[in-house]
Design an enzyme around this catalytic site. Sequence first.
Site, short mmCIF file in Angstrom:
data_model
loop_
_atom_site.label_atom_id
_atom_site.label_comp_id
_atom_site.label_asym_id
_atom_site.label_seq_id
_atom_site.Cartn_x
_atom_site.Cartn_y
_atom_site.Cartn_z
N GLY A 99 -4.66 7.39 17.02
CA GLY A 99 -4.15 5.89 17.18
C GLY A 99 -2.71 6.29 17.06
N GLN B 144 5.68 4.59 13.20
CA GLN B 144 5.11 5.14 11.94
C GLN B 144 6.15 6.41 11.78
OE1 GLN B 144 0.51 4.36 13.46
NE2 GLN B 144 0.67 4.06 10.98
N CYS C 276 -5.14 3.67 8.66
CA CYS C 276 -4.15 3.83 8.79
C CYS C 276 -3.81 5.04 8.37
CB CYS C 276 -3.25 2.41 8.45
SG CYS C 276 -1.81 2.58 9.38
N LEU C 277 -3.02 5.05 9.04
CA LEU C 277 -2.00 6.99 8.88
C LEU C 277 -1.08 6.56 8.12
CD1 LEU C 277 -1.65 8.68 11.72
CD2 LEU C 277 -3.72 8.96 10.20
N HIS D 165 -4.98 -3.05 16.40
CA HIS D 165 -4.37 -2.27 15.41
C HIS D 165 -2.51 -2.05 15.20
CE1 HIS D 165 -4.82 0.00 11.16
NE2 HIS D 165 -3.57 0.87 12.56
N GLU D 166 -2.59 -1.24 16.79
CA GLU D 166 -1.23 -0.52 17.05
C GLU D 166 -0.31 -2.31 17.64
OE1 GLU D 166 -1.07 1.76 16.17
OE2 GLU D 166 -2.90 2.47 15.86
N HIS E 98 0.91 -2.83 14.84
CA HIS E 98 2.45 -2.42 14.00
C HIS E 98 3.78 -3.01 14.11
CE1 HIS E 98 0.77 0.34 11.53
NE2 HIS E 98 -0.70 0.93 12.16
O1 GNR Z 1 -6.31 7.10 12.97
C1 GNR Z 1 -7.01 5.79 12.81
N1 GNR Z 1 -7.72 5.49 12.83
C2 GNR Z 1 -7.68 3.91 12.77
C3 GNR Z 1 -9.38 3.37 12.46
C4 GNR Z 1 -9.61 2.36 12.36
C5 GNR Z 1 -8.96 1.30 13.16
C6 GNR Z 1 -7.77 1.42 13.02
C7 GNR Z 1 -7.23 3.15 13.33
S1 GNR Z 1 -5.96 2.90 13.13
C8 GNR Z 1 -5.19 4.93 12.77
C9 GNR Z 1 -4.31 5.67 13.11
C10 GNR Z 1 -3.24 4.92 12.64
O2 GNR Z 1 -2.91 4.37 11.43
N2 GNR Z 1 -2.19 3.50 13.74
O3 GNR Z 1 -1.33 3.43 13.45
NI NI Z 2 -1.86 2.12 11.47
#
Ligand code: GNR
Ligand code: NI
Length: 171
Positions: free
Chosen positions: A46, A51, A94-95, A136-137, A140
Amino acid sequence: MTIRPLVILPDPVLRRASDPVGPITAEIRTLVADMFETMYDAPGVGLAAIQIGVAKRVVTIDTSKEEGVRDAKVFINPEIIWSSEEMRVYDEGCLSIPEYYGEVERPDRVRVRFRDIDGNEQEIEAGGLLSTCIQHEIDHLNGVLFIDHLSKLKRDRVIKKFAKAAKRDAA
Ligand code: GNR
Ligand code: NI
């Protein structure tokens, strides 16, 4: 299409709330294309526009597990309109916080209202990784990171570590 640099903790940009998207312009379509390019390159499941430094309420997700099969999903102005009482724990990453993982408890299922790339209003009910990822997104988009759901001790520790690394890289 362009792979854009990722914004990394503790960059304060990650704490900004993103603005709703109005009409789906060419600029928005280019943003979405660049987000997919950046997300697949990383690779991540995601990505939120913030980001890559763009404070707009745009999310891309692909939770397909099979190699070589893509399931590109775009969520514009996504909103959670229902969450299950039942919760589940997932080891999140999270990236913007590379190579750090932590267990986060969130509602097991959510119902999400959003606009698609054609500007049409849509609703989906999500479970599994898609549910975790979309929550999660959306965090953000509100300047919230998964580490905010961990204990203060763990959060402060990881922020400190990334602050040190940023200082070292700047030197
Ligand atoms: O790549 C991602 N893997 C992930 C794994 C578990 C829960 C959420 C994520 S999202 C993350 C990419 C990211 O940072 N998205 O904002
Ligand atoms: Ni993230």
